[in-house]
Design a protein around this motif. Structure first.
Motif, mmCIF file in Angstrom:
data_model
loop_
_atom_site.group_PDB
_atom_site.id
_atom_site.type_symbol
_atom_site.label_atom_id
_atom_site.label_comp_id
_atom_site.label_asym_id
_atom_site.label_seq_id
_atom_site.Cartn_x
_atom_site.Cartn_y
_atom_site.Cartn_z
ATOM 1 N N SER A 56 0.858 -1.184 0.000
ATOM 2 C CA SER A 56 0.000 0.000 0.000
ATOM 3 C C SER A 56 0.892 1.231 0.000
ATOM 4 C CB SER A 56 -0.902 0.022 1.235
ATOM 5 O OG SER A 56 -1.801 -1.047 1.229
ATOM 6 N N ALA A 57 0.782 2.043 -1.053
ATOM 7 C CA ALA A 57 1.663 3.197 -1.199
ATOM 8 C C ALA A 57 0.987 4.525 -0.867
ATOM 9 C CB ALA A 57 2.208 3.250 -2.628
ATOM 10 N N ARG A 58 -0.344 4.527 -0.768
ATOM 11 C CA ARG A 58 -1.083 5.759 -0.519
ATOM 12 C C ARG A 58 -2.486 5.388 -0.038
ATOM 13 N NH1 ARG A 58 -0.317 4.440 -5.586
ATOM 14 N NH2 ARG A 58 -2.071 4.301 -7.055
ATOM 15 N N PRO A 59 -3.227 6.331 0.519
ATOM 16 C CA PRO A 59 -4.561 5.999 1.054
ATOM 17 C C PRO A 59 -5.575 5.575 -0.006
ATOM 18 C CG PRO A 59 -3.736 8.043 2.020
ATOM 19 C CD PRO A 59 -2.805 7.704 0.893
ATOM 20 N N ARG A 60 -5.730 6.375 -1.068
ATOM 21 C CA ARG A 60 -6.736 6.101 -2.092
ATOM 22 C C ARG A 60 -6.096 6.072 -3.478
ATOM 23 N NH1 ARG A 60 -9.540 9.131 1.737
ATOM 24 N NH2 ARG A 60 -11.658 8.406 2.236
ATOM 25 N N PRO A 61 -6.769 5.489 -4.466
ATOM 26 C CA PRO A 61 -6.208 5.431 -5.819
ATOM 27 C C PRO A 61 -6.399 6.742 -6.574
ATOM 28 C CG PRO A 61 -8.306 4.289 -5.769
ATOM 29 C CD PRO A 61 -8.013 4.682 -4.348
ATOM 30 N N TRP A 80 4.578 -4.400 -6.884
ATOM 31 C CA TRP A 80 3.344 -3.775 -7.341
ATOM 32 C C TRP A 80 2.812 -2.863 -6.248
ATOM 33 C CZ3 TRP A 80 4.234 -9.054 -8.164
ATOM 34 C CH2 TRP A 80 4.377 -9.441 -9.498
ATOM 35 N N GLN A 81 2.581 -1.604 -6.597
ATOM 36 C CA GLN A 81 2.073 -0.625 -5.649
ATOM 37 C C GLN A 81 0.581 -0.404 -5.877
ATOM 38 O OE1 GLN A 81 4.328 3.048 -5.482
ATOM 39 N NE2 GLN A 81 6.239 2.005 -6.047
ATOM 40 N N ILE A 82 -0.189 -0.467 -4.796
ATOM 41 C CA ILE A 82 -1.609 -0.147 -4.861
ATOM 42 C C ILE A 82 -1.934 0.794 -3.706
ATOM 43 C CG2 ILE A 82 -2.290 -2.278 -6.032
ATOM 44 C CD1 ILE A 82 -3.201 -3.403 -3.351
ATOM 45 N N SER A 83 -3.160 1.238 -3.638
ATOM 46 C CA SER A 83 -3.569 2.104 -2.537
ATOM 47 C C SER A 83 -4.102 1.255 -1.375
ATOM 48 C CB SER A 83 -4.656 3.072 -3.000
ATOM 49 O OG SER A 83 -5.853 2.378 -3.283
ATOM 50 N N HIS A 84 -4.197 1.886 -0.221
ATOM 51 C CA HIS A 84 -4.754 1.207 0.953
ATOM 52 C C HIS A 84 -6.193 0.780 0.694
ATOM 53 C CE1 HIS A 84 -5.449 0.298 5.178
ATOM 54 N NE2 HIS A 84 -6.472 1.131 5.187
ATOM 55 N N GLN A 85 -6.952 1.626 0.005
ATOM 56 C CA GLN A 85 -8.343 1.281 -0.301
ATOM 57 C C GLN A 85 -8.426 0.080 -1.238
ATOM 58 O OE1 GLN A 85 -11.053 4.295 -2.273
ATOM 59 N NE2 GLN A 85 -12.026 4.123 -0.261
ATOM 60 N N GLU A 86 -7.523 0.037 -2.222
ATOM 61 C CA GLU A 86 -7.481 -1.120 -3.126
ATOM 62 C C GLU A 86 -7.022 -2.376 -2.385
ATOM 63 O OE1 GLU A 86 -6.353 0.679 -7.469
ATOM 64 O OE2 GLU A 86 -4.980 1.127 -5.816
ATOM 65 N N ASN A 87 -6.176 -2.202 -1.377
ATOM 66 C CA ASN A 87 -5.762 -3.339 -0.549
ATOM 67 C C ASN A 87 -6.979 -3.941 0.158
ATOM 68 O OD1 ASN A 87 -3.992 -5.067 1.151
ATOM 69 N ND2 ASN A 87 -4.592 -3.651 2.760
ATOM 70 N N CYS A 106 -2.719 -6.777 -0.373
ATOM 71 C CA CYS A 106 -1.513 -6.462 -1.140
ATOM 72 C C CYS A 106 -0.868 -7.749 -1.663
ATOM 73 C CB CYS A 106 -0.522 -5.694 -0.265
ATOM 74 S SG CYS A 106 -1.016 -4.000 0.083
ATOM 75 N N ALA A 107 -0.823 -8.761 -0.816
ATOM 76 C CA ALA A 107 -0.254 -10.046 -1.231
ATOM 77 C C ALA A 107 -1.117 -10.688 -2.305
ATOM 78 C CB ALA A 107 -0.115 -10.970 -0.029
ATOM 79 N N ALA A 108 -2.446 -10.598 -2.157
ATOM 80 C CA ALA A 108 -3.364 -11.186 -3.133
ATOM 81 C C ALA A 108 -3.226 -10.500 -4.490
ATOM 82 C CB ALA A 108 -4.802 -11.087 -2.623
#
Length: 319
Positions: free
Chosen positions: A78-83, A111-118, A306-308
């Motif tokens: 998770s790189a940031r709160p939202r996408p 792979w970087q995603i947002s916390h919300q996407e996590n 994030c792992a998924a």
């Protein structure tokens, strides 16, 4: 002896440090998380304190999760709160920094995603659905009360469009304000749920919903007034749960009819509340809206999403 190949997930959110490992088949191979410490009577932490605690927690959690012999073949973080392009919070830099370092040293993909996407990915992984390319996502926590329309892209990612949510107080903030005022620890979600379970009834609080927009500041103010007037704590805790559950039901019911989407995935710490879940399932079923719920421990902040996501990308699995 061959080491088991796994995908690593890292999430450093506002109040939880977490790591998770999924094997190539998508099974959980290891996990560790720690809630950040907040002084009694307080309702939060400064970002600098979050960064310090995450920095301290991550090495210990990595050692705990990797107690068996694994070979990490990909990392999700998770790189940031939202996408969103302007979405930023210092706490996420701790996890991102470790993930980038591990990926560079080990020469493995990141792979970087947002916390919300996590949260979305953890919910999909644990609930095994929704099994449709278009559904509603309710993300209810201390920092977010968003109803989003999730639409799957060809590359397996999801476009998230906000279609509802709170215009003032977040659901978790509502719970925490009342819980801390009752003398319960912060975050107060689990303590409020346990207290509410002992109530013989609930104290009614106002519910404010207009289409997809909701307001929680009014119900919170009403709850504080009742507490100051001597309301029985357990009944008031039950009333807070009912008010939130009914708010979510009405919001989802309105948006589902408008968007013609009849599947909803629940994620976030507030969405792990057993009473809120059961109330929503029962009420929304009457409108033929199917509620998908992850295992309760994968609804609050955790790194399994994030792992998924890393596993889906690494294995080329966009189902």
């Amino acid at each position: 002896m061959c080491k088991k190949e796994v995908y690593l997930g890292i999430d450093t959110s506002c109040y939880t440090t977490s790591v998770a490992l999924l094997d190539k088949a998508g099974s959980l191979a290891g996990e560790a998380r720690r809630i950040l410490q907040v002084k009694a009577g307080c309702r939060g932490l400064q970002q600098s304190e979050m960064v310090f605690q995450h920095t301290r927690n991550l090495p210990e959690l990595m050692e705990e999760a990797c107690s068996s012999s694994f070979e990490i073949i990909g990392i999700g973080v998770s790189a940031r709160p939202r996408p969103l392009e302007d979405s930023y919070m210092p706490a996420f830099l701790v996890g991102l920094g470790l993930a980038r370092s591990l990926a560079a040293v080990s020469e493995i993909p990141l792979w970087q995603i947002s916390h919300q996407e996590n949260h979305l990915e953890a919910g999909l992984w644990s609930a095994q659905g929704p099994d449709t390319d278009r559904f509603l996502l309710l993300h209810a926590s201390g920092g977010t009360t968003d109803l989003l329309l999730a639409a799957k892209r060809a590359d397996g990612t999801y476009e998230l469009t906000q279609v509802g949510g709170s215009k003032d107080l977040h659901a978790g903030q509502f719970i925490d304000r009342i819980g801390v005022a009752m003398g319960l620890p912060f975050p107060a979600g689990s303590a409020v749920e346990q207290l509410a379970a002992t109530a013989k009834g609930f104290i009614e609080l106002p519910v404010s919903v207009r289409q997809g927009d909701v307001s929680l500041s009014g119900p919170a103010t009403a709850a504080m007034r009742k507490l100051e007037a001597g309301a029985e704590p357990a009944a008031l805790a039950a009333g807070v749960q009912y008010a939130l559950a009914e708010t979510f039901v009405r919001m989802i019911r309105n948006v589902a009819a408008q968007k013609e989407v009849f599947d909803v995935l629940l994620v976030g710490g507030v969405a792990s509340n057993a009473y809120i879940r059961s109330h929503m399932i029962e009420k929304l079923a009457k409108r033929r809206i199917k509620v998908w719920i992850p295992e309760s421990r994968f609804s609050p902040d955790n790194a399994a999403g994030c792992a998924a996501y890393a596993r889906r990308q690494g294995e080329g699995s966009h189902e």
